[in-house]
Design a protein around this motif. Structure first.
Motif, PDB file in Angstrom:
ATOM      1  N   GLU A  36       0.813  -1.218   0.000  1.00  0.00           N
ATOM      2  CA  GLU A  36       0.000   0.000   0.000  1.00  0.00           C
ATOM      3  C   GLU A  36       0.847   1.268   0.000  1.00  0.00           C
ATOM      4  OE1 GLU A  36      -2.651  -0.384   3.329  1.00  0.00           O
ATOM      5  OE2 GLU A  36      -4.234  -1.212   2.060  1.00  0.00           O
ATOM      6  N   GLN A  37       2.022   1.193   0.603  1.00  0.00           N
ATOM      7  CA  GLN A  37       2.916   2.334   0.652  1.00  0.00           C
ATOM      8  C   GLN A  37       4.356   1.841   0.573  1.00  0.00           C
ATOM      9  OE1 GLN A  37       2.339   4.357   4.430  1.00  0.00           O
ATOM     10  NE2 GLN A  37       1.723   2.468   5.422  1.00  0.00           N
ATOM     11  N   ALA A  38       5.278   2.774   0.302  1.00  0.00           N
ATOM     12  CA  ALA A  38       6.676   2.390   0.083  1.00  0.00           C
ATOM     13  C   ALA A  38       7.265   1.659   1.274  1.00  0.00           C
ATOM     14  CB  ALA A  38       7.500   3.632  -0.238  1.00  0.00           C
ATOM     15  N   ALA A  39       6.862   2.044   2.492  1.00  0.00           N
ATOM     16  CA  ALA A  39       7.426   1.425   3.694  1.00  0.00           C
ATOM     17  C   ALA A  39       7.059  -0.051   3.817  1.00  0.00           C
ATOM     18  CB  ALA A  39       6.948   2.186   4.929  1.00  0.00           C
ATOM     19  N   ASP A  40       6.025  -0.501   3.109  1.00  0.00           N
ATOM     20  CA  ASP A  40       5.607  -1.897   3.231  1.00  0.00           C
ATOM     21  C   ASP A  40       6.651  -2.863   2.685  1.00  0.00           C
ATOM     22  OD1 ASP A  40       3.216  -1.217   4.433  1.00  0.00           O
ATOM     23  OD2 ASP A  40       2.133  -1.066   2.530  1.00  0.00           O
ATOM     24  N   SER A  41       7.543  -2.390   1.811  1.00  0.00           N
ATOM     25  CA  SER A  41       8.594  -3.260   1.271  1.00  0.00           C
ATOM     26  C   SER A  41       9.897  -3.143   2.061  1.00  0.00           C
ATOM     27  CB  SER A  41       8.855  -2.936  -0.202  1.00  0.00           C
ATOM     28  OG  SER A  41       9.333  -1.604  -0.338  1.00  0.00           O
ATOM     29  N   LYS A  42       9.868  -2.423   3.162  1.00  0.00           N
ATOM     30  CA  LYS A  42      11.029  -2.313   4.054  1.00  0.00           C
ATOM     31  C   LYS A  42      10.696  -3.072   5.339  1.00  0.00           C
ATOM     32  CE  LYS A  42      12.737   2.073   2.208  1.00  0.00           C
ATOM     33  NZ  LYS A  42      11.889   2.024   1.010  1.00  0.00           N
ATOM     34  N   TRP A  43      11.115  -4.319   5.387  1.00  0.00           N
ATOM     35  CA  TRP A  43      10.774  -5.195   6.498  1.00  0.00           C
ATOM     36  C   TRP A  43      11.738  -4.975   7.651  1.00  0.00           C
ATOM     37  CZ3 TRP A  43       9.472 -10.485   3.730  1.00  0.00           C
ATOM     38  CH2 TRP A  43       8.229 -10.345   3.078  1.00  0.00           C
ATOM     39  N   LYS A  44      11.150  -4.860   8.867  1.00  0.00           N
ATOM     40  CA  LYS A  44      11.934  -4.559  10.069  1.00  0.00           C
ATOM     41  C   LYS A  44      12.014  -5.788  10.972  1.00  0.00           C
ATOM     42  CE  LYS A  44      10.442   0.286   9.985  1.00  0.00           C
ATOM     43  NZ  LYS A  44      11.751   0.807   9.521  1.00  0.00           N
ATOM     44  N   PHE A  45      13.202  -5.973  11.547  1.00  0.00           N
ATOM     45  CA  PHE A  45      13.444  -7.144  12.385  1.00  0.00           C
ATOM     46  C   PHE A  45      14.142  -6.728  13.675  1.00  0.00           C
ATOM     47  CE2 PHE A  45      13.313  -8.536   8.017  1.00  0.00           C
ATOM     48  CZ  PHE A  45      12.575  -9.703   8.054  1.00  0.00           C
ATOM     49  N   GLN A  46      13.887  -7.523  14.712  1.00  0.00           N
ATOM     50  CA  GLN A  46      14.565  -7.302  15.985  1.00  0.00           C
ATOM     51  C   GLN A  46      14.979  -8.640  16.571  1.00  0.00           C
ATOM     52  OE1 GLN A  46      12.340  -5.069  18.884  1.00  0.00           O
ATOM     53  NE2 GLN A  46      13.974  -5.113  20.397  1.00  0.00           N
ATOM     54  N   GLN A  47      16.206  -8.673  17.086  1.00  0.00           N
ATOM     55  CA  GLN A  47      16.711  -9.843  17.787  1.00  0.00           C
ATOM     56  C   GLN A  47      17.503  -9.331  18.981  1.00  0.00           C
ATOM     57  OE1 GLN A  47      20.046 -12.398  16.319  1.00  0.00           O
ATOM     58  NE2 GLN A  47      18.418 -13.920  16.036  1.00  0.00           N
ATOM     59  N   GLY A  48      16.909  -9.411  20.162  1.00  0.00           N
ATOM     60  CA  GLY A  48      17.527  -8.794  21.330  1.00  0.00           C
ATOM     61  C   GLY A  48      17.580  -7.284  21.147  1.00  0.00           C
ATOM     62  N   ASN A  49      18.794  -6.739  21.235  1.00  0.00           N
ATOM     63  CA  ASN A  49      18.972  -5.304  21.036  1.00  0.00           C
ATOM     64  C   ASN A  49      19.265  -4.942  19.583  1.00  0.00           C
ATOM     65  OD1 ASN A  49      18.621  -4.746  23.793  1.00  0.00           O
ATOM     66  ND2 ASN A  49      20.780  -5.179  24.231  1.00  0.00           N
ATOM     67  N   ARG A  50      19.357  -5.920  18.747  1.00  0.00           N
ATOM     68  CA  ARG A  50      19.685  -5.674  17.332  1.00  0.00           C
ATOM     69  C   ARG A  50      18.427  -5.315  16.559  1.00  0.00           C
ATOM     70  NH1 ARG A  50      22.512 -10.825  15.028  1.00  0.00           N
ATOM     71  NH2 ARG A  50      22.926  -9.410  13.275  1.00  0.00           N
ATOM     72  N   LEU A  51      18.480  -4.229  15.827  1.00  0.00           N
ATOM     73  CA  LEU A  51      17.394  -3.791  14.954  1.00  0.00           C
ATOM     74  C   LEU A  51      17.949  -3.627  13.549  1.00  0.00           C
ATOM     75  CD1 LEU A  51      15.812  -1.002  17.218  1.00  0.00           C
ATOM     76  CD2 LEU A  51      14.855  -3.256  16.761  1.00  0.00           C
ATOM     77  N   LEU A  52      17.229  -4.104  12.578  1.00  0.00           N
ATOM     78  CA  LEU A  52      17.673  -3.880  11.205  1.00  0.00           C
ATOM     79  C   LEU A  52      16.479  -3.836  10.264  1.00  0.00           C
ATOM     80  CD1 LEU A  52      17.678  -6.787   9.409  1.00  0.00           C
ATOM     81  CD2 LEU A  52      19.501  -7.282  11.012  1.00  0.00           C
ATOM     82  N   THR A  53      16.689  -3.190   9.146  1.00  0.00           N
ATOM     83  CA  THR A  53      15.652  -3.051   8.124  1.00  0.00           C
ATOM     84  C   THR A  53      16.190  -3.606   6.819  1.00  0.00           C
ATOM     85  OG1 THR A  53      14.755  -1.063   9.165  1.00  0.00           O
ATOM     86  CG2 THR A  53      14.186  -1.432   6.856  1.00  0.00           C
ATOM     87  N   VAL A  54      15.397  -4.398   6.145  1.00  0.00           N
ATOM     88  CA  VAL A  54      15.791  -4.996   4.874  1.00  0.00           C
ATOM     89  C   VAL A  54      14.805  -4.564   3.804  1.00  0.00           C
ATOM     90  CG1 VAL A  54      16.183  -7.140   3.626  1.00  0.00           C
ATOM     91  CG2 VAL A  54      16.774  -6.995   6.052  1.00  0.00           C
ATOM     92  N   ALA A  55      15.322  -3.981   2.735  1.00  0.00           N
ATOM     93  CA  ALA A  55      14.473  -3.615   1.588  1.00  0.00           C
ATOM     94  C   ALA A  55      14.267  -4.864   0.734  1.00  0.00           C
ATOM     95  CB  ALA A  55      15.136  -2.514   0.778  1.00  0.00           C
TER      96      ALA A  55
END
Length: 332
Positions: free
Chosen positions: A200-219
């Motif tokens: 629906e919007q551009a951000a929908d293809s930027k998937w966000k993940f968290q593992q403990g204190n680690r945060l990352l975004t994958v396009a």
């Protein structure tokens, strides 16, 4: 006014509430089994004792005065409290009845709420249900809705409610897709896969993940996106790619092994997560039909399996299949 005087006026207060409800002395008299003149005298006694006019009366209608509005609210609380006492004392055993209008997001209504409703209708023959499947914002008062189920981290102020269940999202794919294209072991591996996202919007293809204190975004990318969970589910079942889905949508396919959760050791974060809350306008005394419906949903949904009760065996099977498979370049 003394306590004894107040107690002596309880009947008049209840009559006043009924007059406001019906808007008519004659209809109030009919419902109470008395005469219009007796109802009029009861209201006059209450006005005299309180020293204020409660109703403005014309030949065509009744209208609450300013003080009448405030006094009516208190008298209404008294009547509701009386019913509550009767319920608790066992002298009021009427079965819950009436119509319940429930607003619910489309996917939640279809996959999570509707499957339980035949049992509810069978158990409460006096209650009718009207399920309104809407993804748009519903105003409970303007839209004349009794209950609204909303997915939110922060329930709106001005409403009362109860959290039914946490809504978790996950990534999943069919064993056939993973056997052919490989099993991602890190979120960055998704760059080499067909990903099925909302779109629906551009951000929908930027998937966000968290593992403990680690945060990352994958396009991520993929040849197919859809803003309907049922379509994304079907696309994953047809081996098109790795889909983002609410757990309650993918649950059956996970249980039967048609889908496998991907990257289960990472928390998949999305704007569409939160708790499923059942909300209603503020009130001291919830009608019995709403009480039993809310309790029924709470009991049923708290028994639902959680996201982490699936997939371990299925993932192991896929890993073995991948290990014994071909030399496909995407195989990990």
């Amino acid at each position: 006014m003394s306590t004894n005087q107040g107690l002596a006026l309880l009947n008049e207060m209840a009559t006043f509430v009924k007059v406001v409800e019906t808007g008519s002395f004659s209809e109030t008299a009919r419902q109470l089994g008395t005469t219009p003149s007796a109802v009029s005298r009861s209201i006059a006694r209450l006005e005299r004792s309180l020293g204020t006019r409660l109703l403005h009366r014309t030949t065509r209608k009744l209208r609450l005065s300013e003080s009448g509005e405030q006094i009516h609210a208190s008298c209404l609380d008294m009547v509701h409290a009386a019913y509550a006492v009767m319920e608790k004392s066992g002298h009021f055993h009427a079965e819950p009845e009436g119509t319940i209008r429930v607003s619910v997001p489309k996917a939640v209504g279809h996959f999570m709420i509707h499957p339980h409703l035949p049992e509810f209708l069978a158990h409460y023959p006096g209650i009718d249900l009207q399920l309104l499947l809407e993804d748009r914002y519903i105003d409970l008062i303007d839209d004349q809705v009794d209950l609204a189920i909303r997915i939110t981290e922060h329930p709106p102020g001005g409403l009362m409610g109860r959290k039914l269940i946490d809504i978790e999202h996950l990534l999943c794919a069919s064993p056939e897709y993973l056997t052919t294209h490989g099993l991602p072991v890190h979120p960055h591996d998704l760059k080499h896969h067909q990903c099925i996202y909302l779109g629906e919007q551009a951000a929908d293809s930027k998937w966000k993940f968290q593992q403990g204190n680690r945060l990352l975004t994958v396009a991520v990318r993929g040849r197919y996106s859809a803003n309907h969970t049922g379509i994304r589910l079907d696309a994953a079942l047809k081996h098109i790619g790795i889909a983002s889905l609410p757990h309650f949508v993918a649950r059956h396919a996970l249980e039967t092994g048609q889908l496998v959760q991907v990257l289960s050791d990472w928390h998949f974060k999305t704007h569409y997560s939160g708790g499923a809350w059942v909300l209603y306008p503020p009130t001291r005394h919830l009608p019995p039909k709403l009480k039993v419906f809310i309790q029924f949903l709470t009991d049923k949904l708290t028994q639902e399996p959680t996201l982490h009760q699936h997939s371990a065996a299925a993932i192991a099977a896929v890993q073995q299949s991948v290990h014994n498979g071909s030399d496909h370049p995407d195989t990990i």
